[in-house]
Design an enzyme around this catalytic site. Structure first.
Site, short mmCIF file in Angstrom:
data_model
loop_
_atom_site.label_atom_id
_atom_site.label_comp_id
_atom_site.label_asym_id
_atom_site.label_seq_id
_atom_site.Cartn_x
_atom_site.Cartn_y
_atom_site.Cartn_z
CE1 TYR A 1 -3.19 -3.34 0.56
CE2 TYR A 1 -4.32 -1.27 1.37
CZ TYR A 1 -3.94 -2.80 1.43
OH TYR A 1 -5.55 -3.13 0.78
CE LYS B 1 3.70 -17.18 -2.02
NZ LYS B 1 2.67 -18.83 -2.17
CG ASP C 1 0.01 -20.28 -0.43
OD1 ASP C 1 0.83 -20.58 0.99
OD2 ASP C 1 0.24 -20.99 -0.81
CG ASP D 1 -6.98 -5.82 3.04
OD1 ASP D 1 -8.00 -5.75 3.09
OD2 ASP D 1 -7.30 -6.02 1.62
CG ASP E 1 -12.28 -9.11 4.30
OD1 ASP E 1 -11.78 -7.69 4.97
OD2 ASP E 1 -12.83 -8.78 3.03
C1 IPM Z 1 -9.66 -2.65 5.18
C2 IPM Z 1 -10.80 -2.36 4.09
C3 IPM Z 1 -9.22 -1.37 3.21
C4 IPM Z 1 -8.27 -2.14 2.98
C5 IPM Z 1 -9.59 -1.12 1.67
C6 IPM Z 1 -11.80 -0.54 1.98
C7 IPM Z 1 -8.99 -0.57 0.41
O1 IPM Z 1 -10.54 -3.31 3.28
O2 IPM Z 1 -9.40 -1.77 5.95
O3 IPM Z 1 -9.86 -3.89 5.17
O4 IPM Z 1 -7.94 -2.68 1.90
O5 IPM Z 1 -7.20 -1.43 3.69
MG MG Z 2 -10.18 -5.34 4.28
#
Ligand code: IPM
Ligand code: MG
Length: 357
Positions: free
Chosen positions: A138, A189, A222, A246, A250
């Protein structure tokens, strides 16, 4: 009485609904404990502000925020504004400008919320993911040349610095050390990404020497998805790069039963700048304005904010109240309940008022 100045930036979609619920609940916690006062100052920055002013926040936005003790953030993202504008116009400039390099994402199975994992219940999944939040994938480095031509190129360069990697490793080892199991998994990785990721592994090894009481291992990203799914109980604290974490966070949210309850803290561990606390779920325009947004993630990040402000007792009152309300089945539809945002909020406030201290 300790007093704190908090900047609230509800921003887009369900952000305003969950942040106002969060503020009500935080006020109730402070009233219950009597030990702290939070004063909120509201900022109307976000996509509507962008449509009116051509920018997500004013030029001097960071300057305005820098003297606050913390930032309570809703969500960014709108149907009619490109995602890279909403993200790079507000949330990332705050994270990067304030060097909030540790992104901390606790995930656990909350009583009352079912994990999709067949064999996992409360206690089997209790993780904290530490996400490197200032560089890596990022970093914003890269560009496009020969735009629109057949020979067009686009680069997206991941940057890893010794300073950046060392400080996130140290933060993760420290956090692991502070938790009962003293267990850290370093995600990597380095089999395929043979420069930055190899350095990442080497620095993990170096930093581990400072923490002889922390048990740690290394896991390819992975393979990590498999371990999270099949052996959740073998994990505790996890550290990963910006992008890897990230994705894994999720997955973690889904495995714990819902992203609606997942929270995050963007921390400047050196406390030079305010840290920022937000729910992970995003703006969710499909349910905006319907009164059914799940406020639990925002309560949870509120508890992270209290902890960061050294209000451990208040954080405890809040998390216990939320767990009690979820266990009682007072939940929004995304986690199988039929309560509204307002009903969940009222129930949590009730539980806070009745809390034993
Ligand atoms: C998170 C979100 C963000 C990220 C998005 C909105 C870009 O998915 O906070 O995990 O990837 O950082
Ligand atoms: Mg995210």
């Amino acid at each position: 009485m300790k007093k704190f100045q908090i900047a609230s930036i509800p921003a887009d979609g369900i952000g305003p609904e969950v942040i106002s619920a969060g503020i009500e609940v935080l006020d109730a916690v402070c009233a219950r404990s009597g030990g702290a006062e939070l004063n909120f100052t509201h900022f109307d920055w976000g996509s509507d502000y962008y449509k009116a002013h051509g920018e997500m926040m004013p030029q001097d936005g960071l300057d305005t925020l820098k003297d606050f003790d913390a930032i309570y953030f809703g969500a960014v993202g709108a149907e009619d504004v490109p995602d890279h504008i909403t993200l790079w116009g507000l949330r990332l400039p705050i994270c990067q400008g304030f060097d909030q390099y540790a992104n901390v994402r606790p995930t656990k199975i909350i009583p009352g919320i079912d994990s999709p994992l067949r064999n996992a219940g409360v206690g089997d999944l209790d993780w904290v993911i530490v996400r490197e939040n200032s560089e890596g994938e990022y970093s914003g480095h890269g560009g496009r040349a020969h735009k629109g031509m057949p020979e067009e190129v686009g680069t997206e360069v991941a940057i890893f610095t010794r300073v950046g990697v060392t400080r996130i490793m140290r933060y993760a080892f420290q956090l692991a050390q502070s938790r009962p199991r003293k267990l850290l998994t370093v995600v990597t990785k380095s089999n395929a990404q043979r420069h930055g990721m190899v350095m990442w592994d080497e620095i993990a090894e170096e930093v581990s020497a400072e923490f002889p009481d922390v048990t740690w291992d290394k896991m390819l990203v992975d393979a990590m998805t498999v371990r999270m799914t099949l052996q959740p109980e073998t994990l505790d604290t996890i550290v990963a790069t910006n992008l890897h974490a990230d994705i894994l966070s999720d997955l973690a949210g889904a495995l714990a039963g819902s992203l609606g309850v997942a929270s995050t803290a963007n921390i400047d561990p050196e406390r030079r700048f305010p840290s920022m606390f937000e729910p992970i779920h995003g703006s969710a325009f499909d349910i905006t304005g319907k009164g059914i947004a799940n406020p639990v993630a925002t309560f949870w990040t509120g508890a992270q904010m209290l902890e960061h402000l050294d209000l451990a007792e208040e954080a405890q009152i809040l998390t216990s109240a939320v767990e009690q309300v979820c266990a009682d089945g007072i939940m929004t539809p995304d986690v199988g309940g039929n309560a509204t945002t307002a009903e969940v909020t009222a129930a949590v406030i009730n539980a806070i008022r009745g809390a034993n201290r």
